[in-house]
Scaffold this active site. Sequence first.
Site, PDB file in Angstrom:
ATOM      1  CB  SER A 136      94.341 -49.297 -21.160  1.00 37.06           C
ATOM      2  OG  SER A 136      95.570 -48.918 -20.595  1.00 37.06           O
ATOM      3  CE  LYS A 163      97.291 -51.469 -21.716  1.00 34.67           C
ATOM      4  NZ  LYS A 163      98.007 -51.234 -22.997  1.00 34.67           N
ATOM      5  CE  LYS A 165      99.230 -47.701 -19.851  1.00 35.07           C
ATOM      6  NZ  LYS A 165     100.145 -47.986 -20.985  1.00 35.07           N
ATOM      7  CG  ASP A 191     101.736 -51.227 -20.733  1.00 36.58           C
ATOM      8  OD1 ASP A 191     102.954 -51.447 -20.865  1.00 36.58           O
ATOM      9  OD2 ASP A 191     101.114 -50.418 -21.440  1.00 36.58           O
ATOM     10  CD  GLU A 218     101.287 -53.613 -23.416  1.00 39.31           C
ATOM     11  OE1 GLU A 218     101.341 -52.826 -24.379  1.00 39.31           O
ATOM     12  OE2 GLU A 218     100.239 -53.822 -22.759  1.00 39.31           O
ATOM     13  CG  ASP A 243     103.417 -51.047 -26.821  1.00 38.52           C
ATOM     14  OD1 ASP A 243     103.607 -50.604 -27.962  1.00 38.52           O
ATOM     15  OD2 ASP A 243     102.610 -50.520 -26.036  1.00 38.52           O
ATOM     16  CE  LYS A 267      99.968 -48.999 -27.690  1.00 37.79           C
ATOM     17  NZ  LYS A 267     100.770 -48.505 -26.559  1.00 37.79           N
ATOM     18  N   GLY A 295      96.380 -49.238 -28.402  1.00 32.41           N
ATOM     19  CA  GLY A 295      95.876 -47.897 -28.694  1.00 32.41           C
ATOM     20  C   GLY A 295      96.670 -46.818 -27.991  1.00 32.41           C
TER      21      GLY A 295
END
Length: 372
Positions: A136, A163, A165, A191, A218, A243, A267, A295
């Site tokens: 991530s 991934k 952000k 995400d 996400e 999520d 998670k 995570g």
Amino acid sequence: MKIVRADLHQVRLPLVHEFQTSSHRKGFLEHLLVELTDEDGRTGWGEIACPSDPFFAPDTVATSWHVATTYLLPAVVGRSVSSAPEVSGAYAKVRGHQFAKAGVDVAAWSLWSARQGVPLSAALGGTRSSVVAGVSLGIEKTIDDLLEQVHHHHVGSGYPRVKLKIQPGWDVEPVHAVRAAFGDDLLLHVDANGAYSDSPEHLTALRALDGFGLTMIEQPFAPRAFTTSAEFQRSVRTPVCLDESIDTVDDLRTAQALGSGRVLNVKVSRMGGLSTALAAHDLAVEFGWPAWVGGMHEFGVGRAANVALSSLSGFTMPSDVSASEKYYARDVTTPITAVGGIVAVSALPGLGVEVDREFLVQNRVRAEGFTA
């Protein structure tokens, strides 16, 4: 087993590389480590991997410390149980505070599996000896900085999934740049951590991402925006992954009924521990939803629990269980390692990692203990 002592340790570690999401930027993390001791002197460890600020969830280090020391740990000390999930019955009346509960629940599972002489993965029903990890990456200052990070972790370290952000204004351009630089073979997803609304401008940007072959988008919207997420999912081919929206298995049932997404990020911290995470895994399999383990930049304690959970057969996508060195120059446990994006599942009894107590104490902010 009978829990005769509980200890809580607040530990602060610097990050190797600053990490920015749509809400904040961080250069260090403070997590709470839960240590449960049984009548035979065995210990089990869990991690309360809550953020310092209430941006991802309402939970913070301060609130989790209060709830754990005032309600959870006093309730479990002196309690005898025949299985790990029974420990949560000691604090069943406490609502919310999933992160604090998760630390206690994981410690109970770690202790119980150690007593049984089996790896935590086996105690959970896992079948894999290794798991595929993803990495991530946060929001960087420039596109070039982002491309350097992707190259380091994808090409240099071999992680097959990256991934990114995103936030309004940092979405289409960085995704386009990564796709152009690394091609279509890279498993890529984004995400948003709930940063988008249903405004025309935000929806236009999100729909533009549909053309980049992403494995998922996400959490584009706020946690409770189930209907907005459902409307968006119907308008795009890319699966929406939930999520922050899924704290409980009832949330998952609601999301499935409304069509709010097609992929689940499980998670442990967000769902209050391994016990609920197991139930979510089973329900996702029933619904036919692909799932993976997310995570919270855990230290080695929480990361080892995530690896164990990832060994379950229903987790069919790369999980956020990248190597400790991605985040920490030195971890509080024997480090989690990855080779070519693959992480071995420990075959040792219990959690499968050793806590470096001396290093923990060196980096500890405060501690409190409870005895029967």
